[in-house]
Design a protein around this motif. Structure first.
Motif, PDB file in Angstrom:
ATOM      1  N   UNK A 139       0.801  -1.155  -0.268  1.00 58.28           N
ATOM      2  CA  UNK A 139      -0.248   0.016   0.173  1.00 58.28           C
ATOM      3  C   UNK A 139       0.900   1.250   0.204  1.00 58.28           C
ATOM      4  N   UNK A 140       0.305   2.302  -0.567  1.00 59.56           N
ATOM      5  CA  UNK A 140       0.860   3.233  -0.607  1.00 59.56           C
ATOM      6  C   UNK A 140       1.242   4.251   0.440  1.00 59.56           C
ATOM      7  N   UNK A 141       2.003   4.969   1.064  1.00 62.57           N
ATOM      8  CA  UNK A 141       1.669   5.896   2.227  1.00 62.57           C
ATOM      9  C   UNK A 141       1.866   7.201   2.250  1.00 62.57           C
ATOM     10  N   UNK A 142       0.214   7.543   3.375  1.00 60.22           N
ATOM     11  CA  UNK A 142      -0.152   9.120   3.029  1.00 60.22           C
ATOM     12  C   UNK A 142       0.828   9.619   3.314  1.00 60.22           C
ATOM     13  N   UNK A 143       1.206  11.183   3.494  1.00 59.02           N
ATOM     14  CA  UNK A 143       1.903  12.029   4.236  1.00 59.02           C
ATOM     15  C   UNK A 143       2.356  11.287   6.290  1.00 59.02           C
ATOM     16  N   UNK A 144       1.062  11.331   6.391  1.00 54.68           N
ATOM     17  CA  UNK A 144       0.513  10.904   8.302  1.00 54.68           C
ATOM     18  C   UNK A 144       1.459   9.726   8.307  1.00 54.68           C
ATOM     19  N   UNK A 145       1.272   8.905   7.358  1.00 58.73           N
ATOM     20  CA  UNK A 145       1.773   7.823   7.679  1.00 58.73           C
ATOM     21  C   UNK A 145       3.078   7.746   7.582  1.00 58.73           C
ATOM     22  N   UNK A 146       3.634   8.192   6.134  1.00 64.31           N
ATOM     23  CA  UNK A 146       5.312   8.572   6.791  1.00 64.31           C
ATOM     24  C   UNK A 146       5.852   8.867   7.757  1.00 64.31           C
ATOM     25  N   UNK A 147       5.136   9.673   7.989  1.00 69.08           N
ATOM     26  CA  UNK A 147       5.319  10.340   9.242  1.00 69.08           C
ATOM     27  C   UNK A 147       5.544   9.341  10.712  1.00 69.08           C
ATOM     28  N   UNK A 148       4.929   8.887  10.795  1.00 68.76           N
ATOM     29  CA  UNK A 148       4.462   7.603  11.655  1.00 68.76           C
ATOM     30  C   UNK A 148       6.041   6.765  11.381  1.00 68.76           C
ATOM     31  N   UNK A 149       5.763   6.732  10.311  1.00 72.56           N
ATOM     32  CA  UNK A 149       7.237   5.840   9.511  1.00 72.56           C
ATOM     33  C   UNK A 149       8.651   6.273  10.396  1.00 72.56           C
ATOM     34  N   UNK A 150       8.466   7.190   9.764  1.00 66.60           N
ATOM     35  CA  UNK A 150       9.926   7.643   9.761  1.00 66.60           C
ATOM     36  C   UNK A 150       9.929   7.573  11.731  1.00 66.60           C
ATOM     37  N   UNK A 151       8.541   8.171  12.293  1.00 64.87           N
ATOM     38  CA  UNK A 151       8.819   7.905  13.299  1.00 64.87           C
ATOM     39  C   UNK A 151       9.120   6.871  14.572  1.00 64.87           C
ATOM     40  N   UNK A 152       9.050   5.936  13.820  1.00 65.07           N
ATOM     41  CA  UNK A 152       9.248   4.472  14.077  1.00 65.07           C
ATOM     42  C   UNK A 152      10.180   3.742  13.982  1.00 65.07           C
ATOM     43  N   UNK A 153      11.263   4.529  12.736  1.00 62.74           N
ATOM     44  CA  UNK A 153      12.796   4.611  12.452  1.00 62.74           C
ATOM     45  C   UNK A 153      13.129   5.488  13.465  1.00 62.74           C
ATOM     46  N   UNK A 154      13.528   6.380  14.217  1.00 65.72           N
ATOM     47  CA  UNK A 154      13.899   7.423  15.025  1.00 65.72           C
ATOM     48  C   UNK A 154      13.963   6.239  16.902  1.00 65.72           C
ATOM     49  N   UNK A 155      12.221   6.041  16.523  1.00 68.06           N
ATOM     50  CA  UNK A 155      11.917   5.512  18.080  1.00 68.06           C
ATOM     51  C   UNK A 155      13.365   4.066  17.808  1.00 68.06           C
ATOM     52  N   UNK A 156      13.848   3.039  17.331  1.00 69.26           N
ATOM     53  CA  UNK A 156      14.411   2.458  17.088  1.00 69.26           C
ATOM     54  C   UNK A 156      15.794   2.849  17.426  1.00 69.26           C
ATOM     55  N   UNK A 157      15.746   3.966  16.804  1.00 72.27           N
ATOM     56  CA  UNK A 157      17.708   4.386  16.843  1.00 72.27           C
ATOM     57  C   UNK A 157      17.461   5.039  18.561  1.00 72.27           C
ATOM     58  N   UNK A 158      16.384   5.921  19.008  1.00 69.23           N
ATOM     59  CA  UNK A 158      17.371   6.185  20.484  1.00 69.23           C
ATOM     60  C   UNK A 158      17.057   4.768  21.182  1.00 69.23           C
ATOM     61  N   UNK A 159      15.827   4.239  21.234  1.00 70.53           N
ATOM     62  CA  UNK A 159      15.666   2.879  21.909  1.00 70.53           C
ATOM     63  C   UNK A 159      16.987   1.735  21.969  1.00 70.53           C
ATOM     64  N   UNK A 160      17.987   2.281  21.323  1.00 69.70           N
ATOM     65  CA  UNK A 160      19.031   1.449  21.467  1.00 69.70           C
ATOM     66  C   UNK A 160      20.096   2.691  22.027  1.00 69.70           C
ATOM     67  N   UNK A 161      20.348   3.548  21.666  1.00 71.40           N
ATOM     68  CA  UNK A 161      20.810   4.559  22.605  1.00 71.40           C
ATOM     69  C   UNK A 161      20.429   4.302  24.162  1.00 71.40           C
ATOM     70  N   UNK A 162      19.030   4.290  24.410  1.00 77.43           N
ATOM     71  CA  UNK A 162      18.634   4.423  25.794  1.00 77.43           C
ATOM     72  C   UNK A 162      19.206   2.762  26.491  1.00 77.43           C
ATOM     73  N   UNK A 163      19.245   1.319  25.638  1.00 74.29           N
ATOM     74  CA  UNK A 163      19.953   0.482  25.795  1.00 74.29           C
ATOM     75  C   UNK A 163      20.839   0.742  26.406  1.00 74.29           C
ATOM     76  N   UNK A 164      21.890   1.413  26.305  1.00 72.60           N
ATOM     77  CA  UNK A 164      23.119   1.314  26.658  1.00 72.60           C
ATOM     78  C   UNK A 164      23.171   1.831  27.333  1.00 72.60           C
ATOM     79  N   UNK A 165      22.740   3.283  27.529  1.00 72.74           N
ATOM     80  CA  UNK A 165      22.345   3.485  29.169  1.00 72.74           C
ATOM     81  C   UNK A 165      22.207   2.315  30.285  1.00 72.74           C
ATOM     82  N   UNK A 166      20.834   2.178  29.927  1.00 66.85           N
ATOM     83  CA  UNK A 166      19.916   1.336  30.474  1.00 66.85           C
ATOM     84  C   UNK A 166      21.154  -0.167  31.028  1.00 66.85           C
TER      85      UNK A 166
END
Length: 525
Positions: A481-508
């Motif tokens: 399926x083609x993603x709307x602008x809102x869905x693309x933003x959510x997907x980008x947010x997901x990727x960034x969350x994963x990236x930040x989760x790795x950093x938070x995991x290192x600290x934890x």
């Protein structure tokens, strides 16, 4: 779609860490865990009192353990049984590595030391054995070779793998102390996921592959169970630490696409149309204009716009929907409408304005910032489920048994999935026969999504346990399926969350490692 468990924050897949358990799988990109900043052989090894004092959240080691005789003073096999470190709890972890030990020979030593197992470290009161360490080193070397990478020197690899084992042991102890567990259903789903990721048709084929690799199935399952437990612990601990801002999402989209999103307005309008016939006379047109002006006056005076639309609108649906046109980008509205409400505030009435169809009275219901992004497609899955919640009146085992019976009845044709969902599901989707609609990756909790992804279209899962209860899942269809602008933003947010989760995991991970008492042991001589 129900809001009970589907609207979750994106997070790492709960079984991603389990991949290290199978020699065929790739080694995680991070060479060492965040906790590997503590090197073997530092002063802490000989200062158990200081280490015990530095870990108020953990129990201090018993004096008898810290005072255990040095390995060099005993036969090679003796140190493995001397400390009171629950040796019976860990033999399974040491066994799987044994067949692989020949793949990573250590420097020349006396024959007795080469063959006998011994303790290389103690984490709180649990040992890490040399067989465990050698097995982890052998798997890491095989995985690096399969990826075409060069393995580090043996001393460096040994240090890195030992620190990883120590960090994992500390995290496992913390998980058990806080009551986390992994049931048999989750273990089966993890095995199936690993089988699918290794292009194996089922768990039986995975077990045959393990036998060829010289790894006992029971030992492999123990390892997977520990990795699933670690993943659940990390998800629980890391989530509160992760936040992603809109500015970060904008920057990520620009980085990935090479262009900024084109900002624009999205409008939600309601309309009353007083139609003017194509060949209307001037008098008829004037009469209709006065009618439109009277409707606009009544709307501005506070009368219900939807009621006026139902009474006066000549639009296709005769105002049955209250005249609401819906939220859409402004370039999807006639320029006449956009210009008429450009300076209006939400709730304002505009018009009447004349078009070829007649006179329009407009109400601005909503104004939102929108944006145009490059087209992106993504896989989506449409599934149904039956959820049975667990608690004092229904145990997890009872829920599993009921769902297993539902599955048998569905497969035998005695009942339909939709019927059983309507009658039994304790989820907001029950009224729709358990239909969850189309979902993108990362929308569901990991346990649910993994089981769903393991199914073919039309397939029905075994009972699946999640934090919300026990589910029976059926996959109806899959699509791109083609993603709307809102869905693309959510997907980008997901990727960034994963990236930040790795950093938070290192600290934890450093925090958990810092609370643990660690004693390094030298090899027997």
């Amino acid at each position: 779609m129900t809001d009970s468990f589907l609207r979750r924050r994106p997070q790492r897949a709960a079984l991603a860490a389990a991949l290290l358990a199978l020699p065929l799988l790739a080694l995680p990109a991070r060479a060492t865990d965040a906790a590997a900043d503590t090197q073997p052989g530092k002063a802490q090894t000989n200062k158990p009192a200081q280490k015990a004092a530095s870990k108020p959240a953990r129990r201090a080691p018993k004096p008898a353990k810290a005072a255990a005789p040095k390995p060099a003073a005993k036969p090679a096999a003796k140190p493995a049984t001397k400390p009171a470190t629950k040796p019976a709890a860990k033999p399974a972890a040491a066994k799987p590595a044994a067949p692989a030990a020949s793949a990573a020979p250590e420097p020349a030593r006396p024959a007795a030391a080469q063959q006998a197992d011994f303790i290389v470290a103690v984490v709180n009161d649990e040992p890490v054995t040399n067989n465990e360490l050698r097995g982890r080193m052998a798997r890491a070397e095989r995985q690096l070779r399969s990826r075409g990478g060069a393995a580090p020197g043996e001393a460096e690899l040994r240090r890195e793998m030992l620190e990883r084992l120590i960090a994992e042991r500390a995290q496992l102890q913390y998980a058990k102390e806080t009551g986390l567990e992994v049931d048999e259903g989750a273990l089966k789903q993890a095995e199936l996921s690993i089988a699918r990721q290794n292009q194996l048709p089922d768990v039986a084929a995975l077990h045959r592959q393990l036998a060829q690799e010289g790894i006992a199935v029971k030992d492999f399952q123990n390892s997977v169970r520990e990795q699933v437990l670690l993943a659940r612990l990390r998800e629980r601990e890391i989530e509160p630490r992760v936040r992603v801002t809109d500015k970060e999402v904008d920057a990520y989209i620009q980085e990935q696409t090479g262009q900024k999103a084109t900002p624009q307005q999205a409008l939600n309008l309601a309309m009353i149309l007083v139609a003017v016939p194509e060949n209307a006379s001037a008098e008829e047109t004037a009469r209709l204009q006065k009618r439109a002006e009277e409707v606009a006056r009544r709307a501005r005076s506070g009368e219900d716009f939807a009621a006026l639309a139902r009474e006066f609108s000549d639009a296709n649906n005769r105002g049955s929907d209250g005249g609401v046109l819906g939220l859409r980008d402004e370039d999807r509205y006639p320029a006449l409408f956009v210009d008429s409400v450009r300076r209006a505030r939400v709730g304002d009435i505009a018009g009447p304005v004349r078009s070829g169809a007649g006179f329009h009275i407009l109400k601005l219901l909503e104004r939102k910032r929108s944006e145009t992004l490059p087209e992106v497609t993504i896989p989506q899955t449409r599934a149904r489920h039956i959820l049975l919640q667990t608690g004092p009146t229904q145990s997890e085992q009872v829920a599993k048994s009921r769902l297993a019976d539902f599955r048998r009845r569905i497969l035998s044709g005695q009942a339909s999935f939709e019927q059983l969902a309507r009658e039994n599901s304790q989820d907001g989707s029950a009224a729709e026969g358990g239909d969850l609609g189309w979902a993108t990756p990362g929308q569901y909790v990991p346990e649910f999504e993994q089981a769903m992804n393991n199914l073919d279209v039309g397939g029905i899962s075994e009972p699946v346990v999640s934090r919300f209860g026990v589910h029976l899942i059926k996959v109806e269809d899959r699509r791109q399926a083609s993603l709307s602008a809102a869905e693309q933003r959510q997907l980008a947010r997901n990727v960034l969350r994963e990236r930040k989760a790795e950093e938070a995991f290192d600290t934890w991970a450093r925090e958990v490692r810092g609370r643990a008492y660690v004693e390094y042991r030298e090899a027997p001589r």
